[in-house]
Design a protein around this motif. Sequence first.
Motif, PDB file in Angstrom:
ATOM      1  N   ASP A  46      38.397  32.779  83.424  1.00 30.49           N
ATOM      2  CA  ASP A  46      39.592  33.413  82.871  1.00 30.49           C
ATOM      3  C   ASP A  46      39.930  32.805  81.507  1.00 30.49           C
ATOM      4  O   ASP A  46      39.499  31.701  81.184  1.00 30.49           O
ATOM      5  CB  ASP A  46      40.781  33.192  83.805  1.00 30.49           C
ATOM      6  N   CYS A  51      34.877  37.328  78.149  1.00 30.11           N
ATOM      7  CA  CYS A  51      35.325  37.887  79.425  1.00 30.11           C
ATOM      8  C   CYS A  51      36.534  38.796  79.237  1.00 30.11           C
ATOM      9  O   CYS A  51      36.662  39.825  79.903  1.00 30.11           O
ATOM     10  CB  CYS A  51      35.675  36.761  80.397  1.00 30.11           C
ATOM     11  N   THR A  52      37.409  38.435  78.321  1.00 29.33           N
ATOM     12  CA  THR A  52      38.582  39.267  78.046  1.00 29.33           C
ATOM     13  C   THR A  52      38.166  40.639  77.522  1.00 29.33           C
ATOM     14  O   THR A  52      38.708  41.669  77.938  1.00 29.33           O
ATOM     15  CB  THR A  52      39.514  38.563  77.043  1.00 29.33           C
ATOM     16  N   SER A  76      35.693  35.586  89.581  1.00 27.86           N
ATOM     17  CA  SER A  76      35.281  34.367  88.890  1.00 27.86           C
ATOM     18  C   SER A  76      35.683  33.182  89.745  1.00 27.86           C
ATOM     19  O   SER A  76      36.448  33.310  90.711  1.00 27.86           O
ATOM     20  CB  SER A  76      35.885  34.248  87.487  1.00 27.86           C
ATOM     21  N   ASP A  78      37.797  30.918  89.677  1.00 25.68           N
ATOM     22  CA  ASP A  78      39.113  30.487  89.244  1.00 25.68           C
ATOM     23  C   ASP A  78      40.092  30.774  90.377  1.00 25.68           C
ATOM     24  O   ASP A  78      39.781  31.511  91.319  1.00 25.68           O
ATOM     25  CB  ASP A  78      39.555  31.251  87.989  1.00 25.68           C
ATOM     26  N   SER A  82      45.484  31.697  88.399  1.00 27.89           N
ATOM     27  CA  SER A  82      44.864  31.820  87.078  1.00 27.89           C
ATOM     28  C   SER A  82      44.547  33.280  86.780  1.00 27.89           C
ATOM     29  O   SER A  82      44.802  33.770  85.671  1.00 27.89           O
ATOM     30  CB  SER A  82      43.591  30.980  87.012  1.00 27.89           C
ATOM     31  N   HIS A  83      44.005  33.990  87.764  1.00 25.92           N
ATOM     32  CA  HIS A  83      43.711  35.417  87.574  1.00 25.92           C
ATOM     33  C   HIS A  83      44.976  36.198  87.212  1.00 25.92           C
ATOM     34  O   HIS A  83      44.975  37.011  86.290  1.00 25.92           O
ATOM     35  CB  HIS A  83      43.119  36.012  88.856  1.00 25.92           C
ATOM     36  N   TRP A  86      46.164  35.449  83.701  1.00 23.57           N
ATOM     37  CA  TRP A  86      45.276  36.040  82.697  1.00 23.57           C
ATOM     38  C   TRP A  86      45.501  37.546  82.584  1.00 23.57           C
ATOM     39  O   TRP A  86      45.573  38.095  81.475  1.00 23.57           O
ATOM     40  CB  TRP A  86      43.830  35.723  83.058  1.00 23.57           C
TER      41      TRP A  86
END
Length: 214
Positions: A46, A51-52, A76, A78, A82-83, A86
């Motif tokens: 993230d 990845c973004t 991911s 993470d 965090s997901h 993000w």
Amino acid sequence: MTETAQPAMPRLNEPAPAFDAVTTHGRRTLEDYRGKWLVLFSHPADFTPVCTTEFMAFARRQADFAERGAELLGLSIDSNFSHIAWILNIKEKFGIEVGFPVIADLNMKVAQAYGMIQPGASDTAAVRATFLIDPDGVLRAMVYYPMNAGRSVAEIHRLLVALQTSDENQCAMPENWVPGDEVIVSPPATAEAAEARKDEGYNTVDWYFSTRPL
């Protein structure tokens, strides 16, 4: 010192590895997607730029995948928090709403089952792997990208359409096939059939190479 055995890689045209995982939309299992196509894809981390861009591309095309009866599911290594942070950041900074769930795979259980962990790239982050799973839970395609090069979401959608069209019409698809292009007719299996191929009404270049419109 004995090396730790690596899980077997998933294989095409066999059942996709089962999973039961926490996601940004609650728990998800492979069985939840029975009767639908599933596009399962991993990203290294993230809050990273490549990845973004990929997540925004998948979000923009989510409706296109849905039109083909396919759902998207990210992953991911993470945490779920965090997901969520993000996804909210992508909406705030880029104006793109990510509407699909993302697996929080901190124990790497799903990533290991799908061969998303490639030791030559990283022992703790997933590479950019994409898996197309059909409505019967069978793994039909898998594509791996390195960490430093983003994948083509348009190509993944094209591949989904090609697989579905091939299933529906019992044919094969030529390079970069898109709807409207001719499809490949299976080559004849006997000398007699090869001799007869030129008179069967296909667009035949030679006995082994024939195409037809859908």
